[in-house]
Write a protein that holds these residues in place. Structure first.
Motif, short mmCIF file in Angstrom:
data_model
loop_
_atom_site.label_atom_id
_atom_site.label_comp_id
_atom_site.label_asym_id
_atom_site.label_seq_id
_atom_site.Cartn_x
_atom_site.Cartn_y
_atom_site.Cartn_z
N GLY A 259 34.03 70.05 80.72
CA GLY A 259 34.98 69.00 80.38
C GLY A 259 34.84 67.80 81.30
N THR A 260 35.95 67.33 81.81
CA THR A 260 35.98 66.14 82.66
C THR A 260 35.12 66.32 83.91
N THR A 261 35.05 67.54 84.44
CA THR A 261 34.25 67.80 85.64
C THR A 261 32.81 67.35 85.45
N TRP A 262 32.26 67.56 84.27
CA TRP A 262 30.86 67.23 83.99
C TRP A 262 30.59 65.75 84.20
N HIS A 263 31.55 64.90 83.88
CA HIS A 263 31.34 63.46 83.96
C HIS A 263 31.12 62.96 85.38
N ALA A 264 31.58 63.71 86.36
CA ALA A 264 31.45 63.29 87.75
C ALA A 264 30.43 64.13 88.52
N THR B 57 33.08 74.14 83.37
CA THR B 57 32.78 72.81 83.92
C THR B 57 32.21 71.82 82.89
N GLU C 139 39.07 79.63 80.05
CA GLU C 139 38.52 78.32 79.68
C GLU C 139 38.24 78.34 78.19
N GLY D 148 37.38 73.90 84.96
CA GLY D 148 36.77 72.74 85.60
C GLY D 148 36.53 73.04 87.08
#
Length: 137
Positions: A73-78, A71, A66, A45
């Motif tokens: 996972g959660t990183t993509w959402h922001a 990127t 990974e 991430g």
């Protein structure tokens, strides 16, 4: 060492990038995991990739593990929500400014690969005088 051996066993099917991000367009995304590294970062991430980048940039032998795509996972959402204000800490504010500088062009100039960063921004209202002063910093 035992830790490296355990990391190798846990890394079946995990993308390994040695000192840099590797982009895989198709096919098998597995890269052989090295027998040894000074640092192993688990998680691709924004924090893991940034940590691996900065360690590698300073000459440290690093492996990034990974289980899926970097990127994704959660990183993509922001994605794009990289603000330079809103922190009570001046240190945190400086980290945020530096991060935006990296993602908004410096990394592409260095590597020739776009980060895909799009600073879309957002609006946040100050509901208290203290918060307003924070935003003015």
């Amino acid at each position: 060492s035992a830790r490296v051996a355990a990391a190798r066993r846990a890394a079946r099917g995990i993308t390994a990038a040695r000192g840099r991000q590797q982009r895989h367009r198709s096919g098998d995304t597995r890269t052989p995991v090295p027998d040894a590294a000074r640092v192993v970062v688990v998680g691709g991430g924004i924090i893991g990739t940034s940590t691996a980048y900065h360690l590698a940039h300073s000459g440290i032998d690093v492996v990034l593990l990974e289980q899926h795509q970097l990127t994704a996972g959660t990183t993509w959402h922001a994605a794009g929500l990289c603000v330079t204000f809103g922190s009570l800490s001046e240190t945190s504010t400086e980290f945020r400014k530096y991060s935006r500088y990296l993602y908004d062009g410096a990394l592409e100039k260095e590597t020739g690969q776009s980060t895909g960063f799009m600073g879309v921004g957002f609006i946040e209202l100050a509901s208290e005088r203290g918060r307003l002063e924070e935003y003015r910093r």
